[in-house]
Design a protein around this motif. Structure first.
Motif, PDB file in Angstrom:
ATOM      1  N   VAL A 140       0.821  -1.216   0.000  1.00  0.00           N
ATOM      2  CA  VAL A 140       0.000   0.000   0.000  1.00  0.00           C
ATOM      3  C   VAL A 140       0.860   1.272   0.000  1.00  0.00           C
ATOM      4  O   VAL A 140       0.703   2.120  -0.882  1.00  0.00           O
ATOM      5  CB  VAL A 140      -1.023  -0.023   1.157  1.00  0.00           C
ATOM      6  CG1 VAL A 140      -1.692   1.338   1.317  1.00  0.00           C
ATOM      7  CG2 VAL A 140      -2.071  -1.092   0.904  1.00  0.00           C
ATOM      8  N   PRO A 141       1.801   1.454   0.944  1.00  0.00           N
ATOM      9  CA  PRO A 141       2.577   2.700   0.911  1.00  0.00           C
ATOM     10  C   PRO A 141       3.530   2.799  -0.279  1.00  0.00           C
ATOM     11  O   PRO A 141       3.947   3.899  -0.654  1.00  0.00           O
ATOM     12  CB  PRO A 141       3.348   2.689   2.233  1.00  0.00           C
ATOM     13  CG  PRO A 141       3.376   1.272   2.654  1.00  0.00           C
ATOM     14  CD  PRO A 141       2.146   0.629   2.091  1.00  0.00           C
ATOM     15  N   ARG A 142       3.854   1.688  -0.880  1.00  0.00           N
ATOM     16  CA  ARG A 142       4.787   1.698  -2.010  1.00  0.00           C
ATOM     17  C   ARG A 142       4.086   1.963  -3.344  1.00  0.00           C
ATOM     18  O   ARG A 142       4.698   2.496  -4.264  1.00  0.00           O
ATOM     19  CB  ARG A 142       5.526   0.364  -2.083  1.00  0.00           C
ATOM     20  CG  ARG A 142       6.509   0.145  -0.969  1.00  0.00           C
ATOM     21  CD  ARG A 142       7.064  -1.288  -0.996  1.00  0.00           C
ATOM     22  NE  ARG A 142       8.100  -1.474   0.004  1.00  0.00           N
ATOM     23  CZ  ARG A 142       7.855  -1.736   1.283  1.00  0.00           C
ATOM     24  NH1 ARG A 142       6.603  -1.834   1.717  1.00  0.00           N
ATOM     25  NH2 ARG A 142       8.848  -1.885   2.132  1.00  0.00           N
ATOM     26  N   LEU A 143       2.813   1.561  -3.461  1.00  0.00           N
ATOM     27  CA  LEU A 143       2.173   1.592  -4.779  1.00  0.00           C
ATOM     28  C   LEU A 143       0.948   2.495  -4.907  1.00  0.00           C
ATOM     29  O   LEU A 143       0.567   2.832  -6.033  1.00  0.00           O
ATOM     30  CB  LEU A 143       1.786   0.164  -5.202  1.00  0.00           C
ATOM     31  CG  LEU A 143       2.949  -0.784  -5.465  1.00  0.00           C
ATOM     32  CD1 LEU A 143       2.432  -2.162  -5.824  1.00  0.00           C
ATOM     33  CD2 LEU A 143       3.841  -0.240  -6.555  1.00  0.00           C
ATOM     34  N   VAL A 144       0.323   2.896  -3.825  1.00  0.00           N
ATOM     35  CA  VAL A 144      -0.914   3.670  -3.960  1.00  0.00           C
ATOM     36  C   VAL A 144      -0.657   5.038  -4.602  1.00  0.00           C
ATOM     37  O   VAL A 144      -1.287   5.387  -5.603  1.00  0.00           O
ATOM     38  CB  VAL A 144      -1.646   3.816  -2.607  1.00  0.00           C
ATOM     39  CG1 VAL A 144      -2.773   4.837  -2.701  1.00  0.00           C
ATOM     40  CG2 VAL A 144      -2.215   2.476  -2.190  1.00  0.00           C
ATOM     41  N   ALA A 145       0.257   5.826  -4.054  1.00  0.00           N
ATOM     42  CA  ALA A 145       0.512   7.162  -4.617  1.00  0.00           C
ATOM     43  C   ALA A 145       1.008   7.084  -6.065  1.00  0.00           C
ATOM     44  O   ALA A 145       0.486   7.811  -6.928  1.00  0.00           O
ATOM     45  CB  ALA A 145       1.494   7.930  -3.744  1.00  0.00           C
ATOM     46  N   PRO A 146       1.989   6.200  -6.374  1.00  0.00           N
ATOM     47  CA  PRO A 146       2.393   6.112  -7.790  1.00  0.00           C
ATOM     48  C   PRO A 146       1.254   5.660  -8.709  1.00  0.00           C
ATOM     49  O   PRO A 146       1.178   6.105  -9.861  1.00  0.00           O
ATOM     50  CB  PRO A 146       3.526   5.080  -7.781  1.00  0.00           C
ATOM     51  CG  PRO A 146       4.065   5.123  -6.391  1.00  0.00           C
ATOM     52  CD  PRO A 146       2.887   5.423  -5.519  1.00  0.00           C
ATOM     53  N   SER A 147       0.347   4.822  -8.200  1.00  0.00           N
ATOM     54  CA  SER A 147      -0.780   4.365  -9.030  1.00  0.00           C
ATOM     55  C   SER A 147      -1.776   5.496  -9.276  1.00  0.00           C
ATOM     56  O   SER A 147      -2.315   5.625 -10.383  1.00  0.00           O
ATOM     57  CB  SER A 147      -1.491   3.181  -8.365  1.00  0.00           C
ATOM     58  OG  SER A 147      -0.613   2.079  -8.294  1.00  0.00           O
ATOM     59  N   VAL A 148      -2.016   6.324  -8.259  1.00  0.00           N
ATOM     60  CA  VAL A 148      -2.907   7.476  -8.444  1.00  0.00           C
ATOM     61  C   VAL A 148      -2.313   8.426  -9.479  1.00  0.00           C
ATOM     62  O   VAL A 148      -3.018   8.905 -10.381  1.00  0.00           O
ATOM     63  CB  VAL A 148      -3.152   8.190  -7.095  1.00  0.00           C
ATOM     64  CG1 VAL A 148      -3.848   9.525  -7.304  1.00  0.00           C
ATOM     65  CG2 VAL A 148      -3.975   7.296  -6.173  1.00  0.00           C
ATOM     66  N   ILE A 149      -1.010   8.693  -9.374  1.00  0.00           N
ATOM     67  CA  ILE A 149      -0.355   9.564 -10.357  1.00  0.00           C
ATOM     68  C   ILE A 149      -0.424   8.930 -11.748  1.00  0.00           C
ATOM     69  O   ILE A 149      -0.654   9.626 -12.744  1.00  0.00           O
ATOM     70  CB  ILE A 149       1.113   9.850  -9.963  1.00  0.00           C
ATOM     71  CG1 ILE A 149       1.176  10.555  -8.618  1.00  0.00           C
ATOM     72  CG2 ILE A 149       1.826  10.660 -11.033  1.00  0.00           C
ATOM     73  CD1 ILE A 149       0.650  11.958  -8.609  1.00  0.00           C
ATOM     74  N   MET A 150      -0.264   7.601 -11.828  1.00  0.00           N
ATOM     75  CA  MET A 150      -0.345   6.921 -13.131  1.00  0.00           C
ATOM     76  C   MET A 150      -1.723   7.124 -13.750  1.00  0.00           C
ATOM     77  O   MET A 150      -1.841   7.378 -14.958  1.00  0.00           O
ATOM     78  CB  MET A 150      -0.043   5.422 -12.961  1.00  0.00           C
ATOM     79  CG  MET A 150       0.038   4.663 -14.271  1.00  0.00           C
ATOM     80  SD  MET A 150       1.514   5.092 -15.193  1.00  0.00           S
ATOM     81  CE  MET A 150       0.836   5.393 -16.791  1.00  0.00           C
ATOM     82  N   VAL A 151      -2.784   7.028 -12.939  1.00  0.00           N
ATOM     83  CA  VAL A 151      -4.136   7.256 -13.459  1.00  0.00           C
ATOM     84  C   VAL A 151      -4.266   8.685 -13.981  1.00  0.00           C
ATOM     85  O   VAL A 151      -4.830   8.918 -15.056  1.00  0.00           O
ATOM     86  CB  VAL A 151      -5.193   6.958 -12.369  1.00  0.00           C
ATOM     87  CG1 VAL A 151      -6.570   7.453 -12.783  1.00  0.00           C
ATOM     88  CG2 VAL A 151      -5.233   5.470 -12.069  1.00  0.00           C
ATOM     89  N   LEU A 152      -3.723   9.652 -13.239  1.00  0.00           N
ATOM     90  CA  LEU A 152      -3.788  11.047 -13.682  1.00  0.00           C
ATOM     91  C   LEU A 152      -3.001  11.266 -14.974  1.00  0.00           C
ATOM     92  O   LEU A 152      -3.450  11.998 -15.863  1.00  0.00           O
ATOM     93  CB  LEU A 152      -3.280  11.974 -12.579  1.00  0.00           C
ATOM     94  CG  LEU A 152      -4.137  12.008 -11.312  1.00  0.00           C
ATOM     95  CD1 LEU A 152      -3.466  12.847 -10.237  1.00  0.00           C
ATOM     96  CD2 LEU A 152      -5.539  12.503 -11.604  1.00  0.00           C
ATOM     97  N   VAL A 153      -1.850  10.625 -15.082  1.00  0.00           N
ATOM     98  CA  VAL A 153      -1.059  10.736 -16.316  1.00  0.00           C
ATOM     99  C   VAL A 153      -1.832  10.101 -17.476  1.00  0.00           C
ATOM    100  O   VAL A 153      -1.857  10.650 -18.586  1.00  0.00           O
ATOM    101  CB  VAL A 153       0.341  10.106 -16.141  1.00  0.00           C
ATOM    102  CG1 VAL A 153       1.073  10.000 -17.471  1.00  0.00           C
ATOM    103  CG2 VAL A 153       1.170  10.918 -15.151  1.00  0.00           C
TER     104      VAL A 153
END
Length: 167
Positions: free
Chosen positions: A125-138
């Motif tokens: 969760v702490p490793r992948l949630v923020a990068p995944s949210v940014i990936m969706v925005l990108v």
């Protein structure tokens, strides 16, 4: 602009004809929509804003990665920081290359996360949630990035002067 003067009086007709000849495309153009008059629509500005956010996230990760390496830690944060900074810069420029850099950084993050924590989902969760949210925005910016690439092709201006000779 030249002034047309006859007998110390301004020749309005000649001035108007000169203006119309010089600005034929502008005067004769069909009615323009707001989006055609302002080529940088909301998609452009949201992509630029995302580029700023990614750049701001990337700078401390890059600096922290350098610090972590000096302490003998993981090199991941250095590479992730470089990827985020580069991606942020290219997204600021609304370049499709920003998408590709972030995608590579994201995939590297996923590989690193599973190498670091395995299949412990709570540890992911702490490793992948923020990068995944940014990936969706990108990914949401992708239509703007693709549109920008096709819109800026050089356009040949047609010769509309009836007095010019064809080659």
């Amino acid at each position: 602009m030249e002034l047309y003067v006859i007998s110390s009086r301004l020749n309005i007709g000649a001035l108007l004809r000169h203006f119309l000849d010089e600005n034929k495309e502008m005067v004769m153009a069909p009615a323009q929509t707001v989006s055609s008059r302002y080529p940088h629509g909301i998609g452009h500005w949201l992509t630029v804003a995302l580029g700023v956010v990614v750049l701001i996230f990337g700078l401390p990760i890059l600096a922290g990665g350098l610090w972590l390496i000096s302490l003998g830690g993981s090199w991941y944060y250095l590479f992730a920081g470089i990827g985020l900074v580069a991606s942020g810069v290219f997204l600021l420029r609304t370049s499709l290359f920003g998408f590709w850099i972030y995608l590579a950084t994201y995939l590297g993050t996923v590989v690193w996360a599973f190498w670091e924590a395995g299949f412990d989902w709570w540890a992911q969760v702490p490793r992948l949630v923020a990068p995944s949210v940014i990936m969706v925005l990108v990914l949401l910016c992708l239509p703007q990035l693709l549109h920008r690439g096709s819109k800026h092709q050089p356009v040949q201006k047609q010769n509309t002067d009836p007095h010019s000779q064809a080659a």
